[in-house]
Design an enzyme around this catalytic site. Structure first.
Site, short mmCIF file in Angstrom:
data_model
loop_
_atom_site.label_atom_id
_atom_site.label_comp_id
_atom_site.label_asym_id
_atom_site.label_seq_id
_atom_site.Cartn_x
_atom_site.Cartn_y
_atom_site.Cartn_z
N ARG A 1 0.84 -1.20 0.00
CA ARG A 1 0.00 0.00 0.00
C ARG A 1 0.88 1.26 0.00
NH1 ARG A 1 -1.81 0.80 4.32
NH2 ARG A 1 -1.14 -1.04 5.48
N TYR B 1 -1.59 -3.66 -6.88
CA TYR B 1 -1.32 -4.45 -5.67
C TYR B 1 -2.41 -4.36 -4.60
CZ TYR B 1 1.16 -6.92 -2.12
OH TYR B 1 1.51 -7.86 -1.20
N LYS C 1 -9.78 -2.46 1.50
CA LYS C 1 -9.50 -1.30 2.35
C LYS C 1 -10.30 -0.07 1.91
CE LYS C 1 -6.33 -3.70 4.48
NZ LYS C 1 -6.46 -4.14 5.86
N HIS D 1 -10.61 -2.39 11.36
CA HIS D 1 -9.50 -3.23 10.89
C HIS D 1 -9.25 -4.31 11.95
CE1 HIS D 1 -5.01 -3.31 9.40
NE2 HIS D 1 -5.74 -4.19 8.76
N SER E 1 -1.33 -3.54 10.39
CA SER E 1 -0.97 -4.42 9.28
C SER E 1 0.27 -5.25 9.62
CB SER E 1 -0.71 -3.59 8.03
OG SER E 1 -1.85 -2.84 7.72
N CYS F 1 0.68 -7.45 11.92
CA CYS F 1 0.96 -7.55 13.36
C CYS F 1 0.18 -8.70 14.02
CB CYS F 1 0.67 -6.23 14.04
SG CYS F 1 1.88 -4.96 13.63
N ASP G 1 -9.28 -9.76 8.92
CA ASP G 1 -8.79 -8.41 8.59
C ASP G 1 -9.81 -7.30 8.84
OD1 ASP G 1 -6.49 -6.94 7.56
OD2 ASP G 1 -7.69 -6.51 5.78
N ARG H 1 2.14 -12.28 -0.35
CA ARG H 1 0.85 -12.67 0.23
C ARG H 1 0.23 -13.85 -0.50
NH1 ARG H 1 -1.76 -8.77 4.10
NH2 ARG H 1 -0.08 -7.31 4.50
P1 GTP Z 1 -2.55 -7.54 7.49
O1 GTP Z 1 -3.04 -8.63 6.61
O2 GTP Z 1 -1.39 -6.78 6.90
O3 GTP Z 1 -3.60 -6.60 7.98
O4 GTP Z 1 -1.84 -8.18 8.75
P2 GTP Z 1 -2.17 -9.25 9.88
O5 GTP Z 1 -2.38 -8.50 11.17
O6 GTP Z 1 -3.20 -10.23 9.48
O7 GTP Z 1 -0.76 -9.92 9.98
P3 GTP Z 1 -0.33 -11.43 10.19
O8 GTP Z 1 -1.18 -12.20 11.14
O9 GTP Z 1 -0.14 -12.04 8.88
O10 GTP Z 1 1.08 -11.16 10.92
C1 GTP Z 1 2.24 -11.23 10.26
C2 GTP Z 1 3.48 -11.12 11.13
O11 GTP Z 1 3.26 -11.11 12.53
C3 GTP Z 1 4.39 -12.29 10.84
O12 GTP Z 1 5.69 -11.82 10.79
C4 GTP Z 1 4.15 -13.17 12.05
O13 GTP Z 1 5.20 -14.07 12.26
C5 GTP Z 1 4.00 -12.16 13.15
N1 GTP Z 1 3.23 -12.68 14.30
C6 GTP Z 1 1.91 -13.00 14.32
N2 GTP Z 1 1.53 -13.43 15.55
C7 GTP Z 1 2.63 -13.35 16.32
C8 GTP Z 1 2.89 -13.63 17.70
O14 GTP Z 1 2.01 -14.04 18.46
N3 GTP Z 1 4.15 -13.43 18.15
C9 GTP Z 1 5.14 -12.97 17.33
N4 GTP Z 1 6.36 -12.79 17.85
N5 GTP Z 1 4.95 -12.70 16.02
C10 GTP Z 1 3.72 -12.88 15.53
C1 SPV Z 2 -2.95 -4.48 5.22
O1 SPV Z 2 -1.95 -3.89 4.77
O2 SPV Z 2 -3.46 -4.16 6.31
C2 SPV Z 2 -3.55 -5.59 4.46
C3 SPV Z 2 -3.05 -5.88 3.11
O3 SPV Z 2 -4.45 -6.23 4.96
S1 SPV Z 2 -3.69 -4.85 1.88
O4 SPV Z 2 -4.96 -5.42 1.41
O5 SPV Z 2 -2.73 -4.79 0.79
O6 SPV Z 2 -3.94 -3.53 2.41
MN MN Z 3 -5.08 -5.39 6.97
#
Ligand code: GTP
Ligand code: SPV
Ligand code: MN
Length: 617
Positions: A70, A198, A207, A227, A249, A251, A278, A367
């Site tokens: 983004r 993207y 979003k 979110h 994002s 996290c 999400d 992704r």
């Molecule tokens: P978006 O799709 O971007 O909105 O993000 P999301 O919040 O769904 O992110 P996602 O769950 O894919 O988190 C990705 C990152 O967070 C990766 O690097 C994971 O390894 C890390 N992660 C997720 N849960 C944990 C946790 O409990 N502990 C740690 N240390 N890392 C975590």
């Molecule tokens: C984020 O960045 O929070 C996402 C991926 O969930 S995107 O759809 O590219 O914004």
């Molecule tokens: Mn997101």
């Protein structure tokens, strides 16, 4: 006439006159259409086939190397009044933005296909669901919309019945960052996006519609577009509570939404059900509780770090019918990313022979796109028209210091202040520096379609008679020790923290009052099955009054950016917490430590006047 809705036909005509496509394709959303599009993209080289034995019907898309995330600085909210967009959004006057975008769109689809994509965000029969139409010249976007939304004939039928829809116009353009803008016109329920193919820049249902435009509508209509993931936690007694959690994002939303309980808790009977990973739309129900739907039908999840250890449910859904974007490939054509396993890939995300000197093999924001139905933990209630009732709301950021593992807001207003105070270290999900601490209230910094001051006021407005609001908590899975390693094991073990929260919601768990909120004693968390040093747990539950005073002072500066528009209640909550912190650090005291003995401490750990509280039944 392709549609019975004149307004829709007329808009498609207008756009076609402007963009000059070679042909127009109205998407019906059938599997046959999806398969045909996939075949065309494979032929044109827009998609690459992956190993059909290990990953049947999976494909790889390599985006332009300058179009991998983004772009927040190019994402505008175009309201008549600048103040309505707030200091939290880039702003442009609507007339100027339309002129700029229409100049970019003029003739941009020559020789290309214009796809008309009617979609529904949310279960097709849900009163909480909303529809839109995306016009795009990208087959990749259509394929993603097929997996991520309810797309095609049923959505078109609902749009024709309702007579209105969000208008989203998209073209990949030249992929030139100088000619790239994502513009939102909340007052017109319209989106114009040019120059990126993207994810969040191009899949306009996600979003752009489900967060930026929907947050604007939600404020006007009395609901919330957030979110947040939505997850159902089934306890050993067989009751399921739903939790909505806002993390910025990359996290941990996808991970928490698909959590697999650690072995000891699984044996005890805990189960986890995924509703969404999400976005969460929630509205007060007749019973006064907040009811939530996931407006999406699929997951656009972060690949790196996804493994059998961290997210076995995700891995199990990714071995068929998945589109991968910007991952690496093994010699035998399997998708690969950092953290998956010990294999060494043959090609990096740009299709070059993998050379570690050039950085990671998979792009850090690579992704997968996959239908939610492929998720082994997909909740049987995920598609319920009325949604699921929310028992707890969780805020959390990526903070290597200060923020404890978990604490509970004393009431709704305090919880809203905690959400507004959220900070997080930036990730690869957006272009720009990674690891920089910034404010990200409610994880909505990039996604709130209006002034944050009004958004906070909207959140506060739910605190009214007749509503039974969820409890609000704050978590941090990312605190690090002095060795630079994460203190908390995270992933499946996060259920230990959720279990305490749900016990709090049911009135069955103890907590200690601290100046920042209520916290578990170390022994209130079920860590029996965990090899976690007592010192690590103590550090995770530690409250440093001096550091927190600095944090609350910085929050005051941040709140100041919103001027008189900031709700007074938010500032009074901040002051209350700051005063409690000052009182705590002024008063050295004997504090009960976590193993029950009394030790002399000057400040630290707990409010000296700590009282054990129990939530009302
Ligand atoms: P978006 O799709 O971007 O909105 O993000 P999301 O919040 O769904 O992110 P996602 O769950 O894919 O988190 C990705 C990152 O967070 C990766 O690097 C994971 O390894 C890390 N992660 C997720 N849960 C944990 C946790 O409990 N502990 C740690 N240390 N890392 C975590
Ligand atoms: C984020 O960045 O929070 C996402 C991926 O969930 S995107 O759809 O590219 O914004
Ligand atoms: Mn997101």
């Amino acid at each position: 006439m392709p549609s019975t809705l004149a307004a829709l036909n007329q808009w498609v005509d207008e756009v076609a006159r402007l963009t000059q496509p070679a042909r127009i394709h109205w998407c019906d959303g059938t599997q046959a259409e999806y398969a045909a599009l996939g075949a065309q993209m494979l032929e044109r080289g827009e998609l690459h086939a992956l190993n059909p034995h290990t990953h049947p019907r999976c494909t790889l898309h390599r985006s332009h190397p300058g179009d991998v995330a983004r772009v927040e600085h190019l994402t505008y909210i175009c309201t008549r009044e600048r103040a309505d967009a707030g200091p939290n959004n880039p702003w442009m006057a609507p007339a100027e933005a339309h002129a700029k975008m229409d100049a970019l769109f003029a003739g941009c689809m020559r020789g290309r296909t214009l796809y008309v994509v009617p979609y529904c965000m949310g279960p097709i029969d849900s009163p909480l669901a909303r529809c839109g139409v995306e016009i795009t010249d990208s087959a990749y976007v259509v394929a993603n919309m097929y997996l991520m939304t309810r797309m095609g004939a049923p959505a078109l039928a609902r749009i024709e019945r309702e007579g209105h829809f969000v208008k989203g116009l998209h073209s990949t353009g030249e992929l030139d960052p100088e000619r790239r803008f994502i513009m939102h016109f909340p007052e017109e329920l319209a989106i114009k996006s040019y120059g990126s193919g993207y994810g969040g820049n191009a899949l306009l249902g996600k979003k752009c519609h489900a967060l930026r435009i929907a947050s604007w509508q939600a404020r006007q209509e009395g609901w919330l577009a957030e979110h947040m993931l939505i997850v159902g936690i089934q306890n050993p007694q067989g009751q399921t509570h739903y939790i909505a959690a806002a993390f910025p994002s990359a996290c941990g939303k996808t991970n928490l939404a698909m959590l697999v309980p650690p072995a000891d808790m699984r044996r005890a009977g805990w189960k986890v059900w995924t509703v969404g990973d999400d976005i969460c739309w929630m509205a007060p129900g007749k019973d006064g509780r907040l009811w939530a739907i996931n407006p999406e039908a699929g997951f656009f999840g972060v690949a790196p770090g996804t493994s059998t250890r961290t997210n076995p449910n995700a891995l199990a859904m990714l071995d068929h019918d998945t589109i991968f974007t910007n991952v690496a490939v093994t010699a035998d054509g399997q998708p690969w990313w950092e953290g998956l396993d010990a294999r060494v890939p043959a090609l990096d995300w740009q299709g070059r022979p993998f050379d570690p000197a050039r950085g990671p093999a998979a792009h850090p924001n690579s992704r997968f796109t996959v239908s939610a139905r492929q998720c082994p933990s997909f909740s049987p209630h995920a598609e319920d028209a009325q949604g699921v009732p929310i028992s707890a709301i969780v805020f959390g950021g990526r903070r290597e210091s200060l923020l404890p593992l978990v604490f509970e807001a004393r009431d709704w207003a305090h919880g809203v202040m905690l959400g507004a105070a959220m900070g997080s270290e930036t990730t690869a999900a957006a272009s720009g520096a990674v690891g920089v601490l910034r404010r990200d209230p409610m994880a909505m910094k990039p996604f709130c379609g209006y002034n944050f001051a009004d958004y906070f006021a909207h959140w506060l407005s739910f605190d009214r008679p007749g509503l039974q609001l969820p409890k609000i908590f704050h978590v941090n899975w990312f605190r690090k020790g002095s060795d630079g390693k994460f203190l908390w094991p995270g992933f499946g073990d996060n259920l230990r923290v959720l279990a305490w929260m749900l016990a709090r919601c049911e009135g069955g768990a103890a907590a200690v009052d601290t100046p920042i909120g209520r916290m578990p004693h170390a022994h209130d968390l079920d860590t029996a099955g965990l090899r976690l040093p007592a010192a690590a747990l103590e550090a995770l539950l530690h409250v440093d009054p001096t550091g927190w005073q600095r944090e609350m002072a910085a929050l005051g500066d941040y709140f100041g950016e919103f001027g008189a528009r900031l709700p007074a209640r938010l500032e009074s909550e901040r002051r209350r917490v700051l005063e409690a912190l000052e009182a705590a650090s002024a008063q050295p005291a004997r504090v009960a430590n976590d193993r029950g003995s009394a030790i002399k401490k000057n400040v630290k750990l707990r409010n000296p006047r700590a009282v054990v509280t129990r939530a009302p039944q």
